[in-house]
Design an enzyme around this catalytic site. Structure first.
Site, mmCIF file in Angstrom:
data_model
loop_
_atom_site.group_PDB
_atom_site.id
_atom_site.type_symbol
_atom_site.label_atom_id
_atom_site.label_comp_id
_atom_site.label_asym_id
_atom_site.label_seq_id
_atom_site.Cartn_x
_atom_site.Cartn_y
_atom_site.Cartn_z
ATOM 1 N N GLU A 53 2.053 -0.119 5.616
ATOM 2 C CA GLU A 53 1.531 -0.034 4.243
ATOM 3 C C GLU A 53 2.104 1.246 3.658
ATOM 4 O O GLU A 53 1.951 2.313 4.253
ATOM 5 C CB GLU A 53 -0.003 0.030 4.268
ATOM 6 C CG GLU A 53 -0.654 0.070 2.897
ATOM 7 C CD GLU A 53 -2.117 0.525 2.962
ATOM 8 O OE1 GLU A 53 -2.947 -0.139 3.602
ATOM 9 O OE2 GLU A 53 -2.395 1.577 2.341
ATOM 10 N N GLU A 70 -6.367 2.399 9.161
ATOM 11 C CA GLU A 70 -6.391 3.862 9.217
ATOM 12 C C GLU A 70 -7.546 4.377 10.075
ATOM 13 O O GLU A 70 -8.405 5.133 9.600
ATOM 14 C CB GLU A 70 -6.381 4.439 7.790
ATOM 15 C CG GLU A 70 -5.187 3.908 7.011
ATOM 16 C CD GLU A 70 -4.950 4.550 5.648
ATOM 17 O OE1 GLU A 70 -5.815 5.289 5.163
ATOM 18 O OE2 GLU A 70 -3.861 4.300 5.070
#
Ligand SMILES: *[C@@H]1O[C@H](CO)[C@@H](O)[C@H](O)[C@H]1NC(C)=O
Ligand SMILES: *[C@@H]1O[C@H](CO)[C@@H](O)[C@H](O)[C@H]1NC(C)=O
Ligand SMILES: *[C@@H]1O[C@H](CO)[C@@H](O)[C@H](O)[C@H]1NC(C)=O
Ligand SMILES: *[C@@H]1O[C@H](CO)[C@@H](O)[C@H](O)[C@H]1NC(C)=O
Ligand SMILES: *[C@@H]1O[C@H](CO)[C@@H](O)[C@H](O)[C@H]1NC(C)=O
Ligand SMILES: *[C@@H]1O[C@H](CO)[C@@H](O)[C@H](O)[C@H]1NC(C)=O
Length: 476
Positions: free
Chosen positions: A279, A162
């Site tokens: 994810e 991220e």
């Protein structure tokens, strides 16, 4: 009031039934998905937390991991950007330190688990190890050298988790450079062929910063470097979530603009590369306590699998196999309802994917693929699998007219006990799913029927039409 009228009124109120028809005969095949479409993750934070109650030598864990094969097991997450591989250190630092160690034993255990279970490992390197503005690959090289020496064969490598939340610490352009370095370093380490996967951008909400980050990364060269483009997706954080959110079609629908924007960006900026949810789970920050691991979580999960396949993704990695409130296995290493749902999905759902929709009842979600004919259940080519969810509070009468065949084999899921939507168990055709022993998974036994399906409130299920002889499903 006459007795007949009373009976009539009672019937209308008691058997409040909605009716839908699913047209499979004219449904077109619009996508293909691979046999590894659904995978699982383990969060890198488990290493810092000494794996909690996860047990690498447990036969039960191995049996359950085998049920997810063939597929990917990804190890990564926010904590991955604090992790350092340490060949010599045998005591982990406190998780409160900026860095913690992944020991040789951790890496050995992971690799042995995936090899024994028939899974493919994906590993996320720490991108926050930096030197002069670039990623510092020194620690990665140590890990790769050890990996080659041991003959381990991870299927893919990632770099950073991220990165759109790094507050600008690593720009999109710099990250694209770092990924090129990663690919070179892994290639020259001598490991077998591998996938370069990333950049694992968190979220894809139109109008947020995430889509821009992804686009800039791909345009800056990242699109050429990666083999698989990844983003992460959660419906929102787990903090303020209530039970109602899990059966709210408005919540389910929030995924649609995200997946569409992702597929568009991925296909335009990285043509011919795969697009995955690298994810994903129900709600972030570990999920909603006592909800994300219960029966009701299946609605979000099955709907996401349906939308992902239909709208053009090639992979979905479920956060996570073990750990957190959204785990597939509980802290005693027993399967939660979503484990069973994933297992049944893998056994029954194949490729290609059909463009079925129904608009009569907004509380019913329907998807259809060719049946998985290579699974142990042994359906024949031409079979079709419909999966369907009833998130409404009344029974739905589901008509699936098929001229060639009336016979259906049904796998209907309902809450496993009186806790209803928050049950920790799930029933398949009325029987609670349980492991018979540590060495084997239970048989998945369908109910045969020629009648119209009456799908009860808050039930979900899979309907196989073995004699559909659907042309697109005839090739094996
Ligand atoms: C799916 O794959 C098959 C076999 O490779 C191919 O013939 C078909 O055109 C593909 N379908 C779609 C929708 O891409
Ligand atoms: C892990 O599983 C093995 C094999 O079932 C068992 O002997 C061992 O006690 C377990 N370890 C823990 C910490 O539960
Ligand atoms: C591994 O741990 C040892 C002992 O704590 C430490 O001296 C060494 O610097 C660590 N190595 C790495 C690569 O962090
Ligand atoms: C979540 O709940 C907390 C406390 O109940 C509240 O302070 C916060 O504003 C809520 N957040 C959102 C996004 O609704
Ligand atoms: C179909 O089942 C086979 C055998 O279990 C499995 O290898 C494959 O992954 C499944 N296909 C899909 C699309 O899940
Ligand atoms: C369904 O119909 C077929 C053909 O008429 C018949 O052979 C079969 O026994 C029926 N199955 C059930 C479960 O009623």
């Amino acid at each position: 009031m006459s007795r007949h009228l009373l009976v009539f009124i009672l019937l209308v109120f008691t058997y409040n039934v909605s009716c839908i028809t699913i047209d499979l005969e004219s449904a077109q095949a619009v996508r293909n998905v691979s046999s590894k479409f659904v995978g699982v993750t383990l969060d890198a934070g488990l290493i810092a937390k000494r794996w909690k109650t996860f047990n690498f030598t447990s036969q039960k864990v191995l049996t359950l991991a085998k049920g997810m094969s063939p597929s990917y097991l990804r190890i990564g997450g926010t904590a991955g950007d604090r992790m350092i591989f340490n060949m010599t250190h045998d005591q982990r630092n406190s998780p409160n330190h900026r860095h913690y160690a992944m020991k040789v034993a951790d890496w050995d255990n992971l690799n042995h688990l995936v090899m024994n279970a028939g899974l493919d490992l994906i590993f996320n390197f720490n991108v926050l190890l930096r030197k002069n503005g670039n990623w510092d690959p020194t620690n990665a090289k140590e890990l790769l050298e050890y990996t080659v020496k041991q003959g381990y064969k991870p299927a893919g490598y990632e770099l950073g988790n991220e990165p759109n939340y790094f507050r600008g610490a690593v720009s999109e352009k710099q990250l694209a450079k770092d990924f090129a370095a990663l690919k070179n370093i892994v290639s020259s380490s001598g490991v077998p062929p591998f996938l370069t996967i990333g950049p694992d951008v968190g979220g894809m909400l139109p109008g947020s910063k995430a889509p821009t980050f992804l686009k800039n990364f791909l345009e800056a060269g990242g699109g050429d470097v990666v083999d698989v483009v990844t983003v992460h997706q959660y419906y929102s954080t787990g903090r303020n979530v209530t039970l109602k959110d899990f059966t709210d079609r408005k919540v389910l629908d929030t995924f649609i603009p995200e997946v569409d924007l992702f597929v568009k960006t991925c296909n335009e900026k990285a043509p011919n590369k795969q697009c995955w949810l690298g994810e994903t789970s129900s709600f972030s920050h570990g999920g909603a306590p006592h909800i994300s691991d219960r029966y009701v979580a299946g609605f979000l999960w099955l709907d996401k699998l349906g939308l992902s396949a239909l709208r053009g993704l090639q992979g979905v990695l479920r956060q996570q196999f073990y750990g957190g409130n959204y785990a597939l296995l509980d802290t005693n290493l027993n399967p939660n309802p979503d484990y069973w749902l994933t297992l049944i999905y893998k056994r029954l759902v194949g490729s290609p994917v059909f463009d079925v929709t129904q608009t009569t009842d907004h509380n019913v979600r329907v998807y259809a693929h060719c049946t998985n004919v290579s699974s142990s259940i042994g359906y024949k080519p031409g079979s079709i699998t419909v999966y369907i969810m009833n998130i409404g509070s009344v029974t739905v009468s589901v008509d699936i007219p098929f001229s060639s065949s009336k016979t259906q084999q049904r796998y209907i899921l309902s809450p496993g006990d009186d806790n209803g939507l928050t049950s920790q168990f799930v029933k398949l055709n009325g029987n609670v799913l349980m492991l018979p022993n540590d060495n084997s998974l239970p048989p998945l036994i369908p109910v045969f029927s020629n009648d119209t399906l009456q799908l009860k409130a808050y039930n979900m299920g899979f309907v196989v039409i073995p004699d559909a002889m659907k042309a697109e499903c005839m090739q094996t």
